[in-house]
Design an enzyme around this catalytic site. Structure first.
Site, PDB file in Angstrom:
ATOM      1  N   GLU A 153       0.824  -1.209   0.000  1.00  0.00           N
ATOM      2  CA  GLU A 153       0.000   0.000   0.000  1.00  0.00           C
ATOM      3  C   GLU A 153       0.864   1.268   0.000  1.00  0.00           C
ATOM      4  OE1 GLU A 153      -3.231   0.146   2.739  1.00  0.00           O
ATOM      5  OE2 GLU A 153      -3.950  -1.850   2.241  1.00  0.00           O
ATOM      6  N   GLY A 154       1.870   1.271  -0.844  1.00  0.00           N
ATOM      7  CA  GLY A 154       2.789   2.393  -0.914  1.00  0.00           C
ATOM      8  C   GLY A 154       3.973   2.145  -0.003  1.00  0.00           C
TER       9      GLY A 154
END
Length: 832
Positions: free
Chosen positions: A498-499
């Site tokens: 997620e990043g």
């Protein structure tokens, strides 16, 4: 009065006006009154003239029409020329979510009453019952060692997860889901950190994925078909976003969907031909429905004039021709289902797009809006739950593990690690809980989601390292008895997904917050774009007042160490609220100076941005700690833990602040900022050794503080099937040992005194032998001896590590077997 006194009064009046954020009209009136007083009481001419200039200048500027046309208009025209163009993807990311407590911190003057009034709800009874029953049952079924050996959850675990609808925490009851609050979702996931594979399996479908996207954007037909099937486990979802060339930069998707006509169920329909390659997709190997993000094109204009339609999200059934799904990646740590998905000329009808054809090109907005909520729950829960598990085990292990004739919890080097685990766990638990409640109250905090994602996964990394250090050799030998290794080796997964954390810290947190949370920057940009001169004038002069106010506030609060700032609390935490007022004012003026001196270059000065992100993150986390302590009843017993957590965060804030000032390219601006915000240098100190020892005592004995800290993790007696009758839950064993630890320490003392007195045979070295001999010599009573033998049996169980037959390692054993035979042959020949 002397000239010096009048000069000081004038400066004081100006500082007071800006400090209190007075309006232009009020400031002009005060300066006019000061001028009259200066004339009446014979102030120096220079002071009188200067005050008159301020009075006239402020008075003129308070005339809206004159100010707008003579002062603001030239600035407005220049600003429109230099205003950088904002891409659609950047605008979408900025508009995603809402501003909550993060906005108060960017304001430089946080409204503490707002945070203190923030609700503190208990978990609803229906949801608490699920935690007490289904969640505990699931935890009792998992065996992380068995999962690691088999490469998957056991069949009965999969069936139980589906049957009890663990995949549907975010799906409303009307569709057959559980419809849980964000607070309960976080509590469920924290409990499931007992198994990394189980956590990932349950967490991902309840975060960014088809379920949430369908709820927010799906058509009625899509919701009615998919949501009940997702809720009861007939469908297992995955979401394909990341690819080989589009990782953290999700907007650069090379996966393509081209509008065309094709055949679907025997009929010619308008649809999309997809070509894609995705990787790192959790649940992909077993998924029955795939959420897919791709770039959509319409070269023939079959839908309209727009050729590049934009990022789009669709739902793909597993059986589609041309889609290759089922292979697995092998992540480090716990082996949760994760794998690649490939697609070659895969045709789907347009109504497979989530929300239907009218939502074509809206995928980026859909993703960032959902992500702002999901990142506040799933990954932060892994940090909070992992910390609770670690401190429950590590604090107890350090109490019962003895070296140099004392518990290692008494060794200062060990204490440093344990206290850090405890403080980090308290911080993570506070931030996860309070922010989840904010989501339940309707907020969609995009900046806090980035703060929590980065900081709580980094906390998890530090906790894992410290836990490994305290356990030493026990933590590096794999086997059923090693309850540390899985969490330690799985930590990088949460940091990467997620990043990546590097991106989150250096680009997203402050990059979004600087515009989204600043009270004036976004209005200035929006009014300039809309050619709204009056609106721009209001934002511009509001911004000027904001800057001067924060300069005054920063100067006064730092010179006085926030001694006179007002906060709506009393008692032992009052000083921390005051310090946060000081830090908020310092941060706010640092933000404005950085933006004004660097301009658009700030986007590319990632380490400057990262330090500003660190500053706002430490303030946010400290605020959550204070709110959490108040919510739990302001228990005085917990104050050492609160103090440790806050002092650590303040120390880290000033470290980031100092690094920002040292590296700001505009050196004169940096010198001014240092004079305003750090006139006496760094003042925050790291937690003291004395405080560290207090924290360790709180978490390495059976205390109420320890209970509150580790609330919600699985501590029942047994789980899994690694041993014939199931493996004893280490946390349950530790609870039992801590119940007996104080009594055991008194008996250890008796044995130690007898040793010093020379009562024991020198050859009696084992503790069991000393207990037995101690009974015979009358050093211990029979009851004490029986108690200690049972206690030491449990201690030894927790200290032991696993060992395996050589054959367990397959070919290695075969190689060594050959070596043994060759050695025996040589030995036989030599004997002959």
């Amino acid at each position: 009065m002397t000239t010096t006194i009048w000069s000081l009064l004038l400066v004081g009046a100006l500082v007071a006006l800006t400090y209190k954020r007075s309006s232009l009209k009020v400031a002009a009136g005060v300066m006019a009154a000061f001028t009259v007083a200066a004339l009446l009481f014979g102030a120096a001419t220079a002071v009188t003239v200067i005050s008159l200039i301020f009075a006239i200048g402020l008075g003129v500027l308070s005339l809206d029409g004159f100010r707008t046309n003579t002062v603001t208009k030239p600035i407005f025209n220049f600003y429109k020329k230099i205003l950088p163009q904002m891409s659609e993807t950047e605008r979408t990311a900025l508009e995603a979510g809402t501003v909550w407590w993060d906005g108060e911190l960017f304001s430089g003057k946080p409204n503490w009453q707002m945070l203190l009034n923030h609700p503190n709800p208990t978990i609803p009874q229906r949801e608490q019952d699920f935690l007490d029953n289904q969640v505990k049952t699931l935890c009792s079924m998992v065996d992380e060692w068995e999962i690691s050996q088999n490469g998957d959850l056991a069949k009965e675990i999969w069936e139980y997860i589906k049957k009890e609808r663990f995949f549907s925490m975010i799906i409303p009851e009307s569709y057959g889901g559980l419809g849980f609050s964000a607070q309960t979702q976080s509590a469920v996931l924290q409990a499931l950190t007992v198994s990394g594979a189980t956590f990932s399996t349950v967490g991902v479908p309840n975060s960014l994925g088809p379920g949430e996207l369908l709820l927010k954007y799906g058509t009625k037909e899509q919701k009615d078909h998919y949501l009940p099937r997702l809720a009861d486990g007939r469908e297992i979802p995955c979401f394909g976003l990341t690819g080989p060339r589009a990782g953290s930069d999700a907007t650069s998707l090379p996966d393509v969907g081209v509008v065309c006509k094709g055949t679907w169920e025997g009929k010619e329909v308008l649809g999309l031909k997809l070509n894609f390659e995705k990787r790192y997709i959790t649940l992909a190997p077993v998924a029955t429905v795939v959420g897919l993000a791709f770039r959509m094109f319409d070269p023939e204009g079959l839908l309209g004039d727009k050729k590049d339609v934009g990022i789009t999200v669709a739902l793909l059934p597993r059986h589609l021709e041309g889609m290759d799904i089922g292979n697995r990646h092998k992540p480090i740590g716990s082996p949760f289902m994760n794998g690649p998905i490939f697609g070659k000329d895969v045709f789907i009808p347009l109504d497979f797009i989530i929300g239907g054809a009218e939502m074509a090109g809206q995928g980026w907005r859909m993703l960032v809006e959902c992500l702002s909520v999901g990142r506040c729950i799933t990954l932060p829960s892994s940090g909070a739950g992992g910390g609770k598990y670690s401190i429950a085990a590590t604090g107890a292990y350090a109490r019962i593990r003895r070296q140099f004739n004392v518990p290692i919890a008494k060794l200062e080097g060990v204490q440093e690690r344990i206290a850090r685990i405890a403080g980090n766990t308290y911080t993570a638990g506070a931030a996860a809980r309070v922010t989840a409640i904010a989501i339940d109250e309707g907020h969609k905090p995009s900046v806090p989601s980035a703060i929590l994602k980065y900081n709580l996964t980094e906390i998890a990394r530090q906790v894992a390292v410290d836990t490994m250090d305290v356990h030493g050799g026990k933590a590096i030998i794999r086997g059923p008895k090693n309850y540390v290794e899985s969490g330690y080796s799985s930590v990088p997964v949460a940091i990467t997904v997620e990043g990546a954390n590097i991106l989150t810290r250096s680009m997203i947190t402050f990059g979004q917050g600087a515009i989204r949370c600043h009270p004036f920057v976004l209005p200035e940009m929006e009014t300039a774009k809309a050619d709204d001169l009056k609106g721009f004038d209001k934002a511009l002069f509001g911004h000027f007042g904001f800057i001067f106010s924060n300069m005054s506030r920063a100067m006064v609060l730092n010179l006085t160490n926030a001694a006179f700032t007002g906060v709506p609390v009393s008692g032992p935490t009052k000083q921390y609220y005051k310090q946060l007022n000081k830090y908020a004012a310092s941060f706010a003026i640092c933000v404005d100076i950085a933006m004004s001196t660097l301009g658009g270059e700030l986007k590319f000065r990632e380490l400057i941005s990262a330090r500003l992100a660190d500053m706002v993150s430490k303030m946010y986390l400290a605020s959550m700690v204070l709110k959490h302590w108040a919510d739990q009843g302001s228990n005085k017993e917990d104050l050492p833990l609160v103090q440790y957590s806050i002092e650590k965060l303040f120390y880290e804030f000033e470290e980031a602040h100092d690094g920002f000032l040292k590296n700001l390219p505009a050196r004169p601006a940096a010198w001014l900022l240092r004079a305003l915000t750090m006139p006496f240098g760094r003042r925050a100190e790291a937690p003291s050794d004395k405080l560290t020892a207090k924290v360790v005592d709180l978490v390495s004995y059976h205390t109420d503080t320890r209970e509150r800290l580790i609330q919600g993790i699985y501590r029942e007696e047994t789980y899994g099937t690694s041993y014939d009758n199931g493996m004893r839950n280490p946390l349950a064993v530790y609870d039992s040992l801590l119940d007996r630890a104080e009594k055991a320490e008194g008996i250890y003392k008796k044995i130690g005194e007898a040793l010093k007195a020379g009562k024991y045979d020198e050859a009696t070295l084992s503790i069991e032998g000393r207990i037995t001999d101690g009974i015979e010599m009358g050093v211990l009573t029979a009851d004490e001896g029986e108690f200690m033998l049972a206690y030491e049996k449990d201690v030894l169980e927790m200290v032991h590590v696993d060992h395996f037959p050589l054959e367990h390692f397959g070919k290695v054993a075969e190689n060594h077997d050959k070596g043994k035979k060759a050695s025996k042959k040589k030995s036989d020949e030599a004997t002959a």
